[in-house]
Design an enzyme around this catalytic site. Sequence first.
Site, PDB file in Angstrom:
ATOM      1  N   HIS A  18       0.841  -1.206   0.000  1.00  0.00           N
ATOM      2  CA  HIS A  18       0.000   0.000   0.000  1.00  0.00           C
ATOM      3  C   HIS A  18       0.876   1.255   0.000  1.00  0.00           C
ATOM      4  CE1 HIS A  18      -3.141  -2.621   2.223  1.00  0.00           C
ATOM      5  NE2 HIS A  18      -3.678  -2.335   1.059  1.00  0.00           N
ATOM      6  N   LYS A  42     -16.897  -4.917   9.292  1.00  0.00           N
ATOM      7  CA  LYS A  42     -17.398  -6.169   9.863  1.00  0.00           C
ATOM      8  C   LYS A  42     -16.342  -7.287   9.892  1.00  0.00           C
ATOM      9  CE  LYS A  42     -20.458  -8.906   8.127  1.00  0.00           C
ATOM     10  NZ  LYS A  42     -21.472  -9.381   7.277  1.00  0.00           N
ATOM     11  N   ARG A  91      -1.958  -5.685  -8.538  1.00  0.00           N
ATOM     12  CA  ARG A  91      -0.878  -6.645  -8.284  1.00  0.00           C
ATOM     13  C   ARG A  91      -0.841  -7.630  -9.451  1.00  0.00           C
ATOM     14  NH1 ARG A  91      -3.142  -7.390  -2.357  1.00  0.00           N
ATOM     15  NH2 ARG A  91      -4.941  -6.877  -3.618  1.00  0.00           N
ATOM     16  N   SER A 129      -2.788  -7.672   2.754  1.00  0.00           N
ATOM     17  CA  SER A 129      -3.046  -7.600   4.193  1.00  0.00           C
ATOM     18  C   SER A 129      -3.436  -8.979   4.712  1.00  0.00           C
ATOM     19  CB  SER A 129      -4.173  -6.613   4.483  1.00  0.00           C
ATOM     20  OG  SER A 129      -3.823  -5.324   4.056  1.00  0.00           O
TER      21      SER A 129
HETATM   22  P1  ADP Z   1      -9.686  -3.562  -0.768  1.00  0.00           P
HETATM   23  O1  ADP Z   1     -10.233  -4.161   0.479  1.00  0.00           O
HETATM   24  O2  ADP Z   1     -10.501  -2.476  -1.375  1.00  0.00           O
HETATM   25  O3  ADP Z   1      -9.142  -4.548  -1.785  1.00  0.00           O
HETATM   26  P2  ADP Z   1      -7.075  -3.066   0.266  1.00  0.00           P
HETATM   27  O4  ADP Z   1      -6.903  -2.256   1.491  1.00  0.00           O
HETATM   28  O5  ADP Z   1      -6.739  -4.510   0.363  1.00  0.00           O
HETATM   29  O6  ADP Z   1      -8.492  -2.753  -0.264  1.00  0.00           O
HETATM   30  O7  ADP Z   1      -6.232  -2.408  -0.872  1.00  0.00           O
HETATM   31  C1  ADP Z   1      -6.471  -1.100  -1.314  1.00  0.00           C
HETATM   32  C2  ADP Z   1      -5.862  -0.950  -2.664  1.00  0.00           C
HETATM   33  O8  ADP Z   1      -4.466  -1.214  -2.578  1.00  0.00           O
HETATM   34  C3  ADP Z   1      -6.401  -1.908  -3.722  1.00  0.00           C
HETATM   35  O9  ADP Z   1      -6.389  -1.234  -4.953  1.00  0.00           O
HETATM   36  C4  ADP Z   1      -5.395  -3.026  -3.746  1.00  0.00           C
HETATM   37  O10 ADP Z   1      -5.356  -3.651  -5.011  1.00  0.00           O
HETATM   38  C5  ADP Z   1      -4.132  -2.238  -3.496  1.00  0.00           C
HETATM   39  N1  ADP Z   1      -3.086  -3.078  -2.920  1.00  0.00           N
HETATM   40  C6  ADP Z   1      -3.148  -3.868  -1.831  1.00  0.00           C
HETATM   41  N2  ADP Z   1      -1.966  -4.504  -1.623  1.00  0.00           N
HETATM   42  C7  ADP Z   1      -1.152  -4.107  -2.624  1.00  0.00           C
HETATM   43  C8  ADP Z   1       0.186  -4.435  -3.010  1.00  0.00           C
HETATM   44  N3  ADP Z   1       0.922  -5.316  -2.353  1.00  0.00           N
HETATM   45  N4  ADP Z   1       0.672  -3.823  -4.099  1.00  0.00           N
HETATM   46  C9  ADP Z   1      -0.077  -2.956  -4.809  1.00  0.00           C
HETATM   47  N5  ADP Z   1      -1.331  -2.625  -4.525  1.00  0.00           N
HETATM   48  C10 ADP Z   1      -1.875  -3.188  -3.454  1.00  0.00           C
END
Ligand code: ADP
Length: 171
Positions: A18, A42, A91, A129
Site C-alpha cells: 500500500h 465487519k 498486483r 493484508s
Molecule cells: P480492498 O479491500 O478495497 O481490496 P485493500 O486495502 O486490500 O483494499 O487495498 C487497497 C488498494 O491497494 C487496492 O487497490 C489493492 O489492489 C491495493 N493493494 C493492496 N496490496 C497491494 C500491493 N501489495 N501492491 C499494490 N497494490 C496493493
Amino acid sequence: MKTIAIYPGSFDPMTNGHIDILLRAAALFDKVIIALAHHTEKNALFTIQERAELIRQCIQDIPNVEVDDFDTLLVDYVRAKHARVVVRGLRAVSDFEFEFQMALMNRTLAPEVETIFLMPKDSYSYLSSRITKGIAALGGDISQFVPPHIEKALRTKLANAPHQPFLENQS
Ligand code: ADP
C-alpha cells in the site's frame, strides 16, 4: 486547480505494498486522501480508528497525504472531496477482473471520475493484508511486509484475538 486523488480500501492493516502505491500517487497528485471504507468494518481485524492511526504513523513524513474514512458510495465521497481521480493498486492478474468491474461501474455512476491503476515494485506484487495477517497469526516473520509499528500492533492484536483463518478465506 489542485488535483486530488482518493486511494480507497480497507487497509487492514496498511502494508509496504500500500505504501509503495501511495508514494507513487503522492508524486503524481497535489493531494492524496487515503479513504477507509466503513463497509469493511465487519470482517476487519482492526477498527477504522485503529487502522487510521496506524496509517497516520506511516504518512507523517509525506506532506500531501491524509487519511479519512467514508460510509457512502465511493463516487459520492469522491465528489464531496472535489476529487477527480481514484487510485487503485494492481498486483497480479487476479486483481484485474474485480478492479475492471469496479472501475467501469464507478464510471457509469460518475463519468467525470477517472480510476487510475498503479503497479507496485515487483517484490510487493504478491503482498496482501490478508496473507500478512495469516503469516503473523502462525508466528511467521512479517518484518519485510509491514512497517515496525504495524508489525507490533499486529502481534498485540493477534495475541488478544481469537484464532481467525486468514490464510483460508478470501475476505
Ligand atoms: P480492498 O479491500 O478495497 O481490496 P485493500 O486495502 O486490500 O483494499 O487495498 C487497497 C488498494 O491497494 C487496492 O487497490 C489493492 O489492489 C491495493 N493493494 C493492496 N496490496 C497491494 C500491493 N501489495 N501492491 C499494490 N497494490 C496493493
